[in-house]
Design a protein around this motif. Sequence first.
Motif, short mmCIF file in Angstrom:
data_model
loop_
_atom_site.label_atom_id
_atom_site.label_comp_id
_atom_site.label_asym_id
_atom_site.label_seq_id
_atom_site.Cartn_x
_atom_site.Cartn_y
_atom_site.Cartn_z
N VAL A 161 -15.81 -16.72 36.78
CA VAL A 161 -16.15 -18.20 36.67
C VAL A 161 -17.65 -18.24 37.12
O VAL A 161 -18.63 -18.84 36.41
CB VAL A 161 -15.41 -19.07 37.21
CG1 VAL A 161 -15.96 -20.48 37.17
CG2 VAL A 161 -14.00 -19.02 36.54
N ARG A 162 -18.06 -17.86 38.25
CA ARG A 162 -19.08 -17.66 38.91
C ARG A 162 -20.27 -16.96 37.90
O ARG A 162 -21.42 -17.35 37.49
CB ARG A 162 -19.16 -17.02 40.16
CG ARG A 162 -18.80 -17.70 41.42
CD ARG A 162 -18.54 -17.11 42.60
NE ARG A 162 -18.35 -17.74 43.65
CZ ARG A 162 -19.01 -18.70 44.31
NH1 ARG A 162 -20.35 -18.58 44.33
NH2 ARG A 162 -18.58 -19.48 45.26
N MET A 163 -19.89 -15.76 37.27
CA MET A 163 -20.76 -14.99 36.31
C MET A 163 -20.87 -15.89 35.05
O MET A 163 -21.90 -15.87 34.48
CB MET A 163 -20.06 -13.39 36.14
CG MET A 163 -20.56 -12.81 34.85
SD MET A 163 -22.30 -12.37 35.10
CE MET A 163 -21.82 -11.02 36.43
N ALA A 164 -19.94 -16.53 34.50
CA ALA A 164 -20.11 -17.49 33.45
C ALA A 164 -21.11 -18.55 33.79
O ALA A 164 -21.99 -18.63 32.85
CB ALA A 164 -18.57 -17.89 32.98
N ASN A 165 -20.86 -19.26 34.86
CA ASN A 165 -21.92 -20.45 35.11
C ASN A 165 -23.18 -19.69 35.41
O ASN A 165 -24.08 -20.22 34.83
CB ASN A 165 -21.38 -20.99 36.26
CG ASN A 165 -20.29 -21.98 35.91
OD1 ASN A 165 -20.27 -22.45 34.91
ND2 ASN A 165 -18.99 -22.18 36.77
N ALA A 191 -30.72 -9.33 41.57
CA ALA A 191 -29.71 -8.43 42.00
C ALA A 191 -28.35 -9.14 41.97
O ALA A 191 -28.26 -10.15 42.55
CB ALA A 191 -30.02 -8.44 43.67
N TYR A 192 -27.48 -8.38 41.48
CA TYR A 192 -26.13 -9.02 41.01
C TYR A 192 -25.44 -9.71 42.23
O TYR A 192 -25.02 -10.68 42.08
CB TYR A 192 -25.28 -7.60 40.54
CG TYR A 192 -23.78 -7.89 40.26
CD1 TYR A 192 -23.25 -8.20 38.95
CD2 TYR A 192 -22.91 -7.92 41.41
CE1 TYR A 192 -22.08 -8.38 38.78
CE2 TYR A 192 -21.46 -8.04 41.12
CZ TYR A 192 -21.14 -8.59 39.85
OH TYR A 192 -19.78 -8.63 39.55
N ALA A 193 -25.25 -8.90 43.41
CA ALA A 193 -24.41 -9.55 44.58
C ALA A 193 -25.18 -10.83 44.90
O ALA A 193 -24.29 -11.86 45.27
CB ALA A 193 -24.22 -8.39 45.53
N LEU A 253 -24.78 -13.63 42.38
CA LEU A 253 -23.85 -14.10 41.89
C LEU A 253 -23.09 -15.08 43.04
O LEU A 253 -22.44 -15.88 42.82
CB LEU A 253 -22.51 -12.92 41.67
CG LEU A 253 -21.27 -13.25 41.03
CD1 LEU A 253 -21.56 -13.78 39.82
CD2 LEU A 253 -20.45 -12.01 41.12
N ARG A 254 -23.66 -14.80 44.15
CA ARG A 254 -23.10 -15.70 45.58
C ARG A 254 -23.57 -17.09 45.23
O ARG A 254 -23.12 -18.14 45.66
CB ARG A 254 -23.60 -14.99 46.73
CG ARG A 254 -22.50 -13.86 47.32
CD ARG A 254 -22.94 -13.68 48.80
NE ARG A 254 -24.30 -13.11 48.91
CZ ARG A 254 -24.39 -11.82 48.95
NH1 ARG A 254 -23.64 -10.89 48.75
NH2 ARG A 254 -25.60 -11.36 49.19
N ARG A 255 -24.92 -16.99 44.71
CA ARG A 255 -25.43 -18.46 44.59
C ARG A 255 -24.97 -19.38 43.27
O ARG A 255 -25.27 -20.49 43.17
CB ARG A 255 -26.99 -18.18 44.24
CG ARG A 255 -27.66 -17.48 45.21
CD ARG A 255 -29.40 -17.92 44.99
NE ARG A 255 -29.73 -17.27 43.87
CZ ARG A 255 -30.22 -16.20 43.51
NH1 ARG A 255 -30.50 -15.36 44.60
NH2 ARG A 255 -30.90 -15.99 42.54
N GLN A 256 -24.07 -18.63 42.56
CA GLN A 256 -23.52 -19.42 41.63
C GLN A 256 -22.35 -20.34 41.97
O GLN A 256 -21.53 -20.25 42.73
CB GLN A 256 -23.00 -18.44 40.33
CG GLN A 256 -24.26 -17.72 40.01
CD GLN A 256 -25.52 -18.25 39.51
OE1 GLN A 256 -25.55 -19.48 39.08
NE2 GLN A 256 -26.57 -17.50 40.16
#
Length: 584
Positions: A74-78, A207-209, A212-215
């Motif tokens: 879900v985070r990736m999608a958003n 940077a992926y990690a 993603l944490r910010r989403q």
Amino acid sequence: MEPHPHQSPEEERGRRLSFAWLRHYPAETPASIDYPDEGLPYLLTQSASAYPEHEAVHFMGRSISYRELLGLAVRMANGLRSLGVSKGDRVAIMLPNCPQAVVSYFGALMAGAVVVQTNPLYMERELEYQLSDSGASVMITLDLLYGRLASVRSAQPDSGPLPQLKHVIVTSLKDGLPFPKSLLYPLKQRREGFKADIPYGRHGVLAYAKWLRRQQGDAAPDIAIKPAEDLAVLQYTGGTTGTPKGVMLTHRNLVANTLQTSSWFYKAEKGREKYLAALPLFHVFGLTVLMNMSVYTGGSLIMLPRFEADAVIRTIERQRPTIFPGAPTMYIALLHHQAASSADMSSVKACISGSASLPLEVQEQFEKLTGGRLIEGYGLTEASPVTHCNPVWGKRKNGTIGIPFPDTAAKIVSLETGEELPAGEIGELVIQGPQVMKGYWMRPAETEKVLQAGWLRTGDLAKADEDGYFTIVDRMKDVIIAGGFNIYPREVEEVLYEHPAVREASVIGVKDDYRGETVKAFIVLKEGWQVSRIQLDKWCRERLAAYKVPHLYEFRETLPKSMVGKVLRRVLIEEQLEKSENHN
């Protein structure tokens, strides 16, 4: 399969049930399946609801539950939506087997994007072609692979060869590792001489990690998916017949093939199975029978970044996987590994072998080693990919690809007239079913050549028996014509595989001034064995008509293979042509 014109659903079902192979279906496998009118993210959301705390992914000691996996997706999608990704935009994923590959796949689908599966072994020319052809606006890749992408993407992306590629999300294997391996991995990279020179924060590189944490991870974007129409994946063919083409697979195609596969493995228990992912998930075989299948059944996907016999044997002993799809070369490598005879691989209950013909000797030895079932199936990228398989726990016929899946029609047609041929006659295999692709990306003429009147032309020569079991004879383009006779490489290879000294064999046609073409065999011997050309010639002459017997032999340490272990005949042919040109 498409209904016949002017037939009611009842009449169409009657037509299905008249197919010879249906009488060999186990009682637990239906002839037809009621597919949910849902997109692929449904597979994950359903399992996360039913089995939230069950292990979804296991990677090098790290375990991720279904609840966690859904949250990351879900985070990736958003996050992708925040980068401007809209429904139908293409997102390329170039990753080996790791948790990030699963997160990226389902996240991109939840964002409404079309996933472009990209082989991590691609070199610059192949990368540029696929990214340009697909029009991908985002790529998710590994730090170890970034250099290749950077060389085809100039410092100023808008002026380079890939102006549409606006964002590159870069991950590292450490992002998928457990503590303390995640801390030690960068030290290992430095010790091996890898120096990351990645311009994070510039030119759309993220940077992926950290990103993603910010989403936000509360709810997935509300995207209306029409499963039968909307594309889920652009899966590029391997280019064995020319320039690679993007195969357009819809959500319905892939959901259907996942449920068809699940109906075949009817003894698999939901929420309890463990799937060993040694096949690459970016390949359509691994995509369906591993990632989609495991998630649909609430299973645990045990991921290995690449196939290594040592690692596979250790993983089987420690993690006790129950289902292990693979390619014949994988099973061959395991059988010949020194630790195989003493290893406990009894957890493996079922294996489906694809991508190449499965030698009978390999099947029998592997079943003896594990106590499980190893059956041969058949598929192609254009069919998501599986269309046929021998019943796992029912009547199987060795040497065949088995019978068609539920809702799948198949027949053998004449190369000259296109008419259906009777049992036992060789012609082209054509297929119809809900897993058959929408077409080739931006190639209507190519699409028309292979999709005709609702049937997919496979380009494979095959035959069917009275029971509806199909046998692949060969690729139409691989047939050797020597002195006017048709010779099928697979038939010659099967005879060579039966020799006790032969570990691997591949047969091609080479130019011959007298016969037009003649047969050449490439041989890899088992460790500690020796055999001469004369001995192999005698072996073949006792089992084949004289015109089929190889005239030339070449002994090698290895044969060129694809990422799924399929021997690449075309590479051998290209090498042979190059030798001939240099000789002339």
